[in-house]
Design a protein around this motif. Structure first.
Motif, PDB file in Angstrom:
ATOM      1  N   TRP A 148       0.812  -1.212   0.000  1.00  0.00           N
ATOM      2  CA  TRP A 148       0.000   0.000   0.000  1.00  0.00           C
ATOM      3  C   TRP A 148       0.852   1.272   0.000  1.00  0.00           C
ATOM      4  CZ3 TRP A 148       0.480   3.666   3.824  1.00  0.00           C
ATOM      5  CH2 TRP A 148       1.093   3.277   5.019  1.00  0.00           C
ATOM      6  N   ALA A 149       2.093   1.185   0.474  1.00  0.00           N
ATOM      7  CA  ALA A 149       2.930   2.381   0.613  1.00  0.00           C
ATOM      8  C   ALA A 149       3.947   2.526  -0.518  1.00  0.00           C
ATOM      9  CB  ALA A 149       3.653   2.348   1.949  1.00  0.00           C
ATOM     10  N   LYS A 150       3.751   1.826  -1.630  1.00  0.00           N
ATOM     11  CA  LYS A 150       4.745   1.887  -2.710  1.00  0.00           C
ATOM     12  C   LYS A 150       4.986   3.319  -3.176  1.00  0.00           C
ATOM     13  CE  LYS A 150       5.654   0.577  -7.499  1.00  0.00           C
ATOM     14  NZ  LYS A 150       5.144  -0.111  -8.716  1.00  0.00           N
ATOM     15  N   ARG A 151       3.924   4.062  -3.473  1.00  0.00           N
ATOM     16  CA  ARG A 151       4.111   5.415  -3.986  1.00  0.00           C
ATOM     17  C   ARG A 151       4.720   6.318  -2.911  1.00  0.00           C
ATOM     18  NH1 ARG A 151      -0.179   8.805  -7.781  1.00  0.00           N
ATOM     19  NH2 ARG A 151       1.211  10.538  -8.273  1.00  0.00           N
ATOM     20  N   LEU A 152       4.388   6.078  -1.668  1.00  0.00           N
ATOM     21  CA  LEU A 152       5.002   6.835  -0.583  1.00  0.00           C
ATOM     22  C   LEU A 152       6.517   6.652  -0.590  1.00  0.00           C
ATOM     23  CD1 LEU A 152       2.735   6.373   2.574  1.00  0.00           C
ATOM     24  CD2 LEU A 152       3.564   8.544   1.668  1.00  0.00           C
ATOM     25  N   PHE A 153       6.959   5.424  -0.760  1.00  0.00           N
ATOM     26  CA  PHE A 153       8.399   5.171  -0.746  1.00  0.00           C
ATOM     27  C   PHE A 153       9.061   5.715  -2.006  1.00  0.00           C
ATOM     28  CE2 PHE A 153       7.647   2.712   2.953  1.00  0.00           C
ATOM     29  CZ  PHE A 153       8.873   2.567   3.584  1.00  0.00           C
ATOM     30  N   SER A 167       1.895   3.055  21.550  1.00  0.00           N
ATOM     31  CA  SER A 167       2.136   2.094  20.472  1.00  0.00           C
ATOM     32  C   SER A 167       3.290   2.547  19.588  1.00  0.00           C
ATOM     33  CB  SER A 167       0.874   1.920  19.625  1.00  0.00           C
ATOM     34  OG  SER A 167       0.540   3.135  18.973  1.00  0.00           O
ATOM     35  N   THR A 168       3.897   1.578  18.890  1.00  0.00           N
ATOM     36  CA  THR A 168       4.942   1.873  17.912  1.00  0.00           C
ATOM     37  C   THR A 168       4.316   1.907  16.523  1.00  0.00           C
ATOM     38  OG1 THR A 168       5.466  -0.485  17.746  1.00  0.00           O
ATOM     39  CG2 THR A 168       6.726   0.825  19.340  1.00  0.00           C
ATOM     40  N   PHE A 169       5.107   2.212  15.521  1.00  0.00           N
ATOM     41  CA  PHE A 169       4.581   2.274  14.155  1.00  0.00           C
ATOM     42  C   PHE A 169       5.689   1.934  13.170  1.00  0.00           C
ATOM     43  CE2 PHE A 169       5.856   6.353  15.739  1.00  0.00           C
ATOM     44  CZ  PHE A 169       6.468   7.044  14.693  1.00  0.00           C
ATOM     45  N   SER A 170       5.300   1.630  11.952  1.00  0.00           N
ATOM     46  CA  SER A 170       6.235   1.119  10.954  1.00  0.00           C
ATOM     47  C   SER A 170       6.923   2.250  10.188  1.00  0.00           C
ATOM     48  CB  SER A 170       5.493   0.221   9.959  1.00  0.00           C
ATOM     49  OG  SER A 170       4.601   1.008   9.170  1.00  0.00           O
ATOM     50  N   ARG A 171       7.927   1.864   9.412  1.00  0.00           N
ATOM     51  CA  ARG A 171       8.612   2.830   8.547  1.00  0.00           C
ATOM     52  C   ARG A 171       7.643   3.425   7.532  1.00  0.00           C
ATOM     53  NH1 ARG A 171      13.953   2.701   7.206  1.00  0.00           N
ATOM     54  NH2 ARG A 171      13.597   2.052   5.058  1.00  0.00           N
ATOM     55  N   ALA A 172       6.739   2.609   7.007  1.00  0.00           N
ATOM     56  CA  ALA A 172       5.747   3.122   6.056  1.00  0.00           C
ATOM     57  C   ALA A 172       4.824   4.133   6.730  1.00  0.00           C
ATOM     58  CB  ALA A 172       4.936   1.970   5.469  1.00  0.00           C
ATOM     59  N   GLU A 173       4.388   3.843   7.950  1.00  0.00           N
ATOM     60  CA  GLU A 173       3.512   4.762   8.676  1.00  0.00           C
ATOM     61  C   GLU A 173       4.248   6.049   9.042  1.00  0.00           C
ATOM     62  OE1 GLU A 173       0.512   1.649  10.933  1.00  0.00           O
ATOM     63  OE2 GLU A 173       2.570   1.886  11.667  1.00  0.00           O
ATOM     64  N   ALA A 174       5.543   5.939   9.341  1.00  0.00           N
ATOM     65  CA  ALA A 174       6.340   7.130   9.624  1.00  0.00           C
ATOM     66  C   ALA A 174       6.432   8.017   8.387  1.00  0.00           C
ATOM     67  CB  ALA A 174       7.734   6.727  10.096  1.00  0.00           C
ATOM     68  N   LEU A 175       6.660   7.391   7.234  1.00  0.00           N
ATOM     69  CA  LEU A 175       6.755   8.157   5.992  1.00  0.00           C
ATOM     70  C   LEU A 175       5.415   8.801   5.657  1.00  0.00           C
ATOM     71  CD1 LEU A 175       8.750   8.930   3.825  1.00  0.00           C
ATOM     72  CD2 LEU A 175       8.108   6.892   2.552  1.00  0.00           C
ATOM     73  N   GLN A 176       4.325   8.110   5.936  1.00  0.00           N
ATOM     74  CA  GLN A 176       2.998   8.685   5.715  1.00  0.00           C
ATOM     75  C   GLN A 176       2.769   9.888   6.627  1.00  0.00           C
ATOM     76  OE1 GLN A 176      -0.574   6.490   6.987  1.00  0.00           O
ATOM     77  NE2 GLN A 176      -1.395   6.832   4.927  1.00  0.00           N
ATOM     78  N   TRP A 177       3.245   9.815   7.853  1.00  0.00           N
ATOM     79  CA  TRP A 177       3.110  10.934   8.790  1.00  0.00           C
ATOM     80  C   TRP A 177       3.829  12.166   8.241  1.00  0.00           C
ATOM     81  CZ3 TRP A 177       3.587   9.784  14.734  1.00  0.00           C
ATOM     82  CH2 TRP A 177       3.000  10.840  15.453  1.00  0.00           C
ATOM     83  N   ILE A 178       5.033  11.949   7.714  1.00  0.00           N
ATOM     84  CA  ILE A 178       5.790  13.054   7.134  1.00  0.00           C
ATOM     85  C   ILE A 178       5.089  13.598   5.898  1.00  0.00           C
ATOM     86  CG2 ILE A 178       7.959  13.577   5.939  1.00  0.00           C
ATOM     87  CD1 ILE A 178       9.322  11.739   8.003  1.00  0.00           C
TER      88      ILE A 178
END
Length: 409
Positions: free
Chosen positions: A57-62, A191-202
């Protein structure tokens, strides 16, 4: 003044396009016509690879994060992106600070066995008085960061000093919590969160134009300045939304219903409408009182641009606008996102918002990601907006074929 500003804008576009070209690794081949008198240039746009993420789901984000130099993969040569891995405090700082334009020389070695790459991050955090657990506890730098700790760092980067639930309230109240929570309890700060979720936050910070670094005050900020929590949560802006466009969206309009110029018009038609051009600029655009226009080898309009200074120098001052109602000198970044979507927002230059479209054989247009491969750039078109960083008001608009943009700039 108008000519100087227009030249500056085109030079910035040139830098942006060259950067995109480099990141996208376009290749060029040449073929000769049968009479050997004409060389035809053919480009294949390679895009930004996101290894192992075709179904994620986060391909375009990355792809966006890689292109904007916000995030990189682990190790060479495979550059594994590990989108679902829990993000550490050091990784989160690196992503956030790079997105804010902070140079971090040692952070390029982030995913080797050494952890010395973290030093610059924590020196920077200390300089701006941003709260971290890894500053005085080296081993914590590569441990998962909680959402609460991330909220405290983000709120600190906005120039306020809040901790705990107050930091969460600040983010929720300003719509930058990357969450539909309407309270600190719903936010689940432990809670913790993933690298994809961190990138989405940014990405959400970018869409709210909050990626500007500030120093956290030494003294706690007055709690009475906290925003009131909404009765209903802020909607999370879709990371890369788009709105449909048609051929009309590449035309330029004034105060009336009829366009001032139409994309694809012959030069003589534009001259009849606007008068003879005042000459050419250094980018081979014909300059008119209201706009600048570029014509292809067949004499058809394949790019136009307008800016506030150009409009101000004209004896005729219509409210220059796009078909979707973005008015030069009046509309804002939020208007662009509402009318065109969020896909064009980037962080490498917050001033510029770019949208790309591919024209189908039936004349319809579809949004495309510049980060994906493009087989035929001659079918690709772009609409670019420049937004003043202080007022958030649109001061320049360009519509162009992608081929023209690459050849001119």
């Amino acid at each position: 003044m108008a000519s100087f500003k227009r030249t500056t804008i085109y030079l910035l576009l040139a830098v942006l396009l060259m950067g995109t070209t480099t990141a996208a690794a376009s290749t060029e081949s040449q073929s000769q016509e049968q009479d050997n008198t004409e060389i035809v240039s053919i480009r294949e746009w390679q895009g930004i690879p996101a290894e192992g993420m075709n179904e994620h789901w986060a391909k375009r984000l990355f792809q966006w994060g890689i292109a904007q130099n916000v995030i990189h993969g682990y190790g060479y040569p495979n550059q594994s992106l590990k989108p679902d891995q829990v993000v550490t405090e050091a990784e989160f700082l690196k992503m956030l600070y790079r997105a804010m334009g902070i140079a971090l020389p040692n952070a390029s070695n982030a995913y080797v066995s050494s952890i010395s790459w973290t030093d610059d991050l924590y020196h920077m955090a200390g300089y701006f008085n941003h709260p971290t657990v890894g500053d005085n506890n080296f081993s914590m730098r590569l441990q998962p960061i909680t959402k609460l700790s991330a909220a405290e760092i983000i709120s600190a980067s906005q120039g306020v000093h809040y901790t705990g639930s107050d930091a969460i309230t600040y983010l929720i109240g300003h719509g930058i919590a990357n969450s539909e929570a309407s309270s600190s309890e719903q936010f689940d700060g432990d809670s913790t969160f993933s690298r994809a979720e961190a990138l989405q936050w940014i990405r959400q910070l970018a869409l709210r134009d909050k990626l500007v670094m500030h120093e956290r005050p030494v003294a706690p900020t007055d709690r009475s300045l906290l925003p009131a929590l909404p009765n209903t949560p802020f909607a999370v802006i879709t990371d890369f939304s788009t709105e449909p466009v048609t051929q009309e969206d590449f035309n330029l309009f004034g105060s009336g219903d009829l366009p001032i110029v139409r994309f694809g018009d012959m030069k003589r038609t534009v001259d009849e409408q606007l008068g003879d051009s005042e000459g050419k600029d250094i980018f081979n655009f014909d300059t008119y009182p209201l706009l600048s226009a570029h014509f292809n080898t067949n004499g058809r309009l394949d790019a136009w641009s307008i800016d506030s200074d150009t409009n101000a120098t004209s004896s005729i001052t219509p409210s220059l606008r796009t078909n979707k109602g973005i008015v030069l000198g009046e509309s804002t970044l939020s208007d662009i996102i509402h009318q065109y979507g969020s896909a064009g927002v980037n962080v490498s230059n917050r001033e510029v918002v770019k949208f790309y479209y591919e024209k189908a054989d039936d004349g319809t247009y579809r949004d495309i990601s510049i980060y994906d491969p493009i087989q035929n750039i001659e079918k690709v078109y772009m609409i670019v907006f420049f937004v003043d960083l202080e007022t958030k008001v649109v001061y320049h608009v360009t519509a162009s074929s992608f081929k023209n943009a690459l050849s001119v700039f």
